[in-house]
Design a protein around this motif. Structure first.
Motif, PDB file in Angstrom:
ATOM      1  N   THR A 288      31.666  55.136  57.682  1.00 40.22           N
ATOM      2  CA  THR A 288      30.422  54.363  57.671  1.00 40.22           C
ATOM      3  C   THR A 288      30.306  53.614  56.360  1.00 40.22           C
ATOM      4  O   THR A 288      30.411  54.215  55.288  1.00 40.22           O
ATOM      5  CB  THR A 288      29.200  55.303  57.827  1.00 40.22           C
ATOM      6  N   ASN A 289      30.086  52.307  56.457  1.00 41.21           N
ATOM      7  CA  ASN A 289      29.835  51.496  55.278  1.00 41.21           C
ATOM      8  C   ASN A 289      28.344  51.608  54.978  1.00 41.21           C
ATOM      9  O   ASN A 289      27.517  51.051  55.687  1.00 41.21           O
ATOM     10  CB  ASN A 289      30.235  50.041  55.523  1.00 41.21           C
ATOM     11  N   MET A 290      28.004  52.334  53.944  1.00 41.24           N
ATOM     12  CA  MET A 290      26.598  52.589  53.617  1.00 41.24           C
ATOM     13  C   MET A 290      25.874  51.324  53.151  1.00 41.24           C
ATOM     14  O   MET A 290      24.655  51.279  53.149  1.00 41.24           O
ATOM     15  CB  MET A 290      26.497  53.695  52.566  1.00 41.24           C
ATOM     16  N   ALA A 291      26.617  50.285  52.762  1.00 43.06           N
ATOM     17  CA  ALA A 291      26.000  49.033  52.323  1.00 43.06           C
ATOM     18  C   ALA A 291      25.499  48.201  53.501  1.00 43.06           C
ATOM     19  O   ALA A 291      24.683  47.312  53.329  1.00 43.06           O
ATOM     20  CB  ALA A 291      26.996  48.224  51.494  1.00 43.06           C
ATOM     21  N   GLU A 292      26.006  48.497  54.703  1.00 41.27           N
ATOM     22  CA  GLU A 292      25.572  47.783  55.901  1.00 41.27           C
ATOM     23  C   GLU A 292      24.364  48.496  56.484  1.00 41.27           C
ATOM     24  O   GLU A 292      24.489  49.435  57.251  1.00 41.27           O
ATOM     25  CB  GLU A 292      26.695  47.720  56.930  1.00 41.27           C
ATOM     26  N   ALA A 293      23.187  48.037  56.129  1.00 43.44           N
ATOM     27  CA  ALA A 293      21.948  48.716  56.505  1.00 43.44           C
ATOM     28  C   ALA A 293      21.763  48.803  58.017  1.00 43.44           C
ATOM     29  O   ALA A 293      21.242  49.781  58.525  1.00 43.44           O
ATOM     30  CB  ALA A 293      20.759  47.998  55.871  1.00 43.44           C
ATOM     31  N   GLY A 294      22.193  47.816  58.773  1.00 42.27           N
ATOM     32  CA  GLY A 294      21.963  47.812  60.214  1.00 42.27           C
ATOM     33  C   GLY A 294      22.943  48.640  61.008  1.00 42.27           C
ATOM     34  O   GLY A 294      22.749  48.896  62.178  1.00 42.27           O
ATOM     35  N   SER A 295      24.034  49.067  60.383  1.00 47.86           N
ATOM     36  CA  SER A 295      25.063  49.806  61.097  1.00 47.86           C
ATOM     37  C   SER A 295      24.878  51.303  60.878  1.00 47.86           C
ATOM     38  O   SER A 295      25.082  51.803  59.787  1.00 47.86           O
ATOM     39  CB  SER A 295      26.442  49.372  60.595  1.00 47.86           C
ATOM     40  N   SER A 296      24.491  52.007  61.926  1.00 51.99           N
ATOM     41  CA  SER A 296      24.277  53.443  61.770  1.00 51.99           C
ATOM     42  C   SER A 296      25.399  54.268  62.395  1.00 51.99           C
ATOM     43  O   SER A 296      25.568  55.420  62.052  1.00 51.99           O
ATOM     44  CB  SER A 296      22.938  53.846  62.383  1.00 51.99           C
ATOM     45  N   LEU A 297      26.157  53.683  63.316  1.00 53.57           N
ATOM     46  CA  LEU A 297      27.246  54.427  63.945  1.00 53.57           C
ATOM     47  C   LEU A 297      28.540  54.234  63.162  1.00 53.57           C
ATOM     48  O   LEU A 297      28.893  53.122  62.788  1.00 53.57           O
ATOM     49  CB  LEU A 297      27.462  53.957  65.380  1.00 53.57           C
ATOM     50  N   PRO A 298      29.251  55.321  62.903  1.00 55.45           N
ATOM     51  CA  PRO A 298      30.519  55.194  62.179  1.00 55.45           C
ATOM     52  C   PRO A 298      31.590  54.554  63.061  1.00 55.45           C
ATOM     53  O   PRO A 298      31.561  54.681  64.279  1.00 55.45           O
ATOM     54  CB  PRO A 298      30.879  56.633  61.842  1.00 55.45           C
ATOM     55  N   ARG A 299      32.521  53.889  62.418  1.00 51.59           N
ATOM     56  CA  ARG A 299      33.685  53.349  63.122  1.00 51.59           C
ATOM     57  C   ARG A 299      34.738  54.447  63.155  1.00 51.59           C
ATOM     58  O   ARG A 299      34.934  55.158  62.164  1.00 51.59           O
ATOM     59  CB  ARG A 299      34.208  52.119  62.402  1.00 51.59           C
ATOM     60  N   PRO A 300      35.437  54.591  64.273  1.00 56.53           N
ATOM     61  CA  PRO A 300      36.431  55.667  64.368  1.00 56.53           C
ATOM     62  C   PRO A 300      37.634  55.434  63.466  1.00 56.53           C
ATOM     63  O   PRO A 300      38.011  54.302  63.192  1.00 56.53           O
ATOM     64  CB  PRO A 300      36.848  55.644  65.840  1.00 56.53           C
ATOM     65  N   CYS A 301      38.211  56.527  63.014  1.00 61.02           N
ATOM     66  CA  CYS A 301      39.432  56.507  62.209  1.00 61.02           C
ATOM     67  C   CYS A 301      40.542  57.173  63.013  1.00 61.02           C
ATOM     68  O   CYS A 301      40.280  58.017  63.874  1.00 61.02           O
ATOM     69  CB  CYS A 301      39.238  57.294  60.917  1.00 61.02           C
ATOM     70  N   ASP A 302      41.759  56.827  62.696  1.00 56.67           N
ATOM     71  CA  ASP A 302      42.929  57.473  63.280  1.00 56.67           C
ATOM     72  C   ASP A 302      43.560  58.369  62.223  1.00 56.67           C
ATOM     73  O   ASP A 302      43.558  58.037  61.044  1.00 56.67           O
ATOM     74  CB  ASP A 302      43.966  56.443  63.723  1.00 56.67           C
ATOM     75  N   THR A 303      44.116  59.463  62.663  1.00 56.18           N
ATOM     76  CA  THR A 303      44.852  60.317  61.738  1.00 56.18           C
ATOM     77  C   THR A 303      46.228  59.719  61.486  1.00 56.18           C
ATOM     78  O   THR A 303      46.823  59.124  62.392  1.00 56.18           O
ATOM     79  CB  THR A 303      44.975  61.753  62.281  1.00 56.18           C
ATOM     80  N   THR A 304      46.718  59.849  60.276  1.00 58.07           N
ATOM     81  CA  THR A 304      48.086  59.410  59.966  1.00 58.07           C
ATOM     82  C   THR A 304      49.103  60.463  60.385  1.00 58.07           C
ATOM     83  O   THR A 304      50.297  60.192  60.419  1.00 58.07           O
ATOM     84  CB  THR A 304      48.250  59.144  58.452  1.00 58.07           C
ATOM     85  N   GLY A 305      48.625  61.681  60.663  1.00 56.60           N
ATOM     86  CA  GLY A 305      49.511  62.796  60.991  1.00 56.60           C
ATOM     87  C   GLY A 305      49.964  63.567  59.762  1.00 56.60           C
ATOM     88  O   GLY A 305      50.522  64.660  59.873  1.00 56.60           O
ATOM     89  N   ARG A 306      49.695  63.039  58.588  1.00 60.97           N
ATOM     90  CA  ARG A 306      50.138  63.691  57.352  1.00 60.97           C
ATOM     91  C   ARG A 306      49.383  64.983  57.063  1.00 60.97           C
ATOM     92  O   ARG A 306      49.963  65.935  56.554  1.00 60.97           O
ATOM     93  CB  ARG A 306      49.995  62.743  56.168  1.00 60.97           C
ATOM     94  N   LEU A 307      48.088  65.013  57.373  1.00 62.66           N
ATOM     95  CA  LEU A 307      47.315  66.231  57.115  1.00 62.66           C
ATOM     96  C   LEU A 307      47.768  67.363  58.028  1.00 62.66           C
ATOM     97  O   LEU A 307      47.944  68.499  57.581  1.00 62.66           O
ATOM     98  CB  LEU A 307      45.816  65.985  57.278  1.00 62.66           C
ATOM     99  N   GLU A 308      47.986  67.054  59.291  1.00 64.46           N
ATOM    100  CA  GLU A 308      48.467  68.073  60.217  1.00 64.46           C
ATOM    101  C   GLU A 308      49.814  68.632  59.743  1.00 64.46           C
ATOM    102  O   GLU A 308      50.035  69.843  59.764  1.00 64.46           O
ATOM    103  CB  GLU A 308      48.610  67.496  61.633  1.00 64.46           C
ATOM    104  N   GLU A 309      50.696  67.741  59.289  1.00 67.84           N
ATOM    105  CA  GLU A 309      52.000  68.178  58.786  1.00 67.84           C
ATOM    106  C   GLU A 309      51.857  68.990  57.500  1.00 67.84           C
ATOM    107  O   GLU A 309      52.557  69.979  57.302  1.00 67.84           O
ATOM    108  CB  GLU A 309      52.928  66.983  58.562  1.00 67.84           C
ATOM    109  N   ARG A 310      50.949  68.586  56.625  1.00 68.02           N
ATOM    110  CA  ARG A 310      50.718  69.330  55.372  1.00 68.02           C
ATOM    111  C   ARG A 310      50.224  70.744  55.679  1.00 68.02           C
ATOM    112  O   ARG A 310      50.656  71.714  55.048  1.00 68.02           O
ATOM    113  CB  ARG A 310      49.705  68.576  54.509  1.00 68.02           C
ATOM    114  N   ILE A 311      49.326  70.866  56.643  1.00 70.33           N
ATOM    115  CA  ILE A 311      48.818  72.182  57.046  1.00 70.33           C
ATOM    116  C   ILE A 311      49.967  73.035  57.585  1.00 70.33           C
ATOM    117  O   ILE A 311      50.112  74.206  57.221  1.00 70.33           O
ATOM    118  CB  ILE A 311      47.671  72.048  58.068  1.00 70.33           C
TER     119      ILE A 311
END
Length: 173
Positions: A139-162
């Motif tokens: 969520t871009n907190m500077a955009e006052a009118g936008s309350s819904l977050p935009r989805p992100c994709d995982t890079t897969g690196r965190l799953e591999e690190r775990i």
């Protein structure tokens, strides 16, 4: 995240049906239900389900991933809808693809709300399968009118690190 969300997750995870045991409610900006048997690559680790679960908690702590979900009955550990700025000392763009703005990767510049959940399934007496789901929104907190977050994709690196850290901890004496 309030206790309300955790209660909802535990209620969904405590059901008697298989679907309730495999799924979890997450909140990467908005509430949704995800079936954990559809995420990540199932990876087999040596040890009982209980020992793998305990080591997985140690991995989350080592990575400084906040834990709000502990459910040893269903084998789930993780969090639901937590704001993160880094994991394991790395910027969020290492772990997530949330687009790029004029100032750089959105994952580094804006508020990231993530749910990171691992699921341990015992497999016989001496092994367990682990899957990890990483779900996030920015969520871009500077955009006052936008309350819904935009989805992100995982890079897969965190799953591999775990997985890597879990392997090391299970191999240590």
């Amino acid at each position: 995240m309030g206790r309300h969300w955790l209660g909802l997750v535990l209620a969904l995870g405590a059901g008697s049906g298989v679907a309730a045991q495999q799924g979890v409610a997450i909140r990467p900006g908005r509430m949704m239900y995800v079936s954990l048997d559809t995420v990540d690559t199932p990876t087999v680790f040596p040890g009982t389900g209980a020992s793998v679960y305990r080591k997985l908690i140690e991995v989350y702590r080592a990575l400084k991933i906040p834990i709000s979900l502990y459910d040893s009955t269903t084998g789930k550990v993780g969090n639901i809808g937590v704001n993160l700025r880094s994991i394991d000392g790395q910027r969020m763009s290492t772990w997530l693809g949330c687009g790029v703005g004029l100032t750089g990767p959105n994952a580094d510049m804006h508020r990231v709300t993530a749910s990171i959940i691992s699921w341990v399934q015992p497999r016989g007496r001496d092994s367990a399968v682990v899957r990890t789901g990483v779900f996030a929104g920015v969520t871009n907190m500077a955009e006052a009118g936008s309350s819904l977050p935009r989805p992100c994709d995982t890079t897969g690196r965190l799953e591999e690190r775990i997985r890597t850290l879990l392997r090391r901890r299970l191999a240590a004496p």
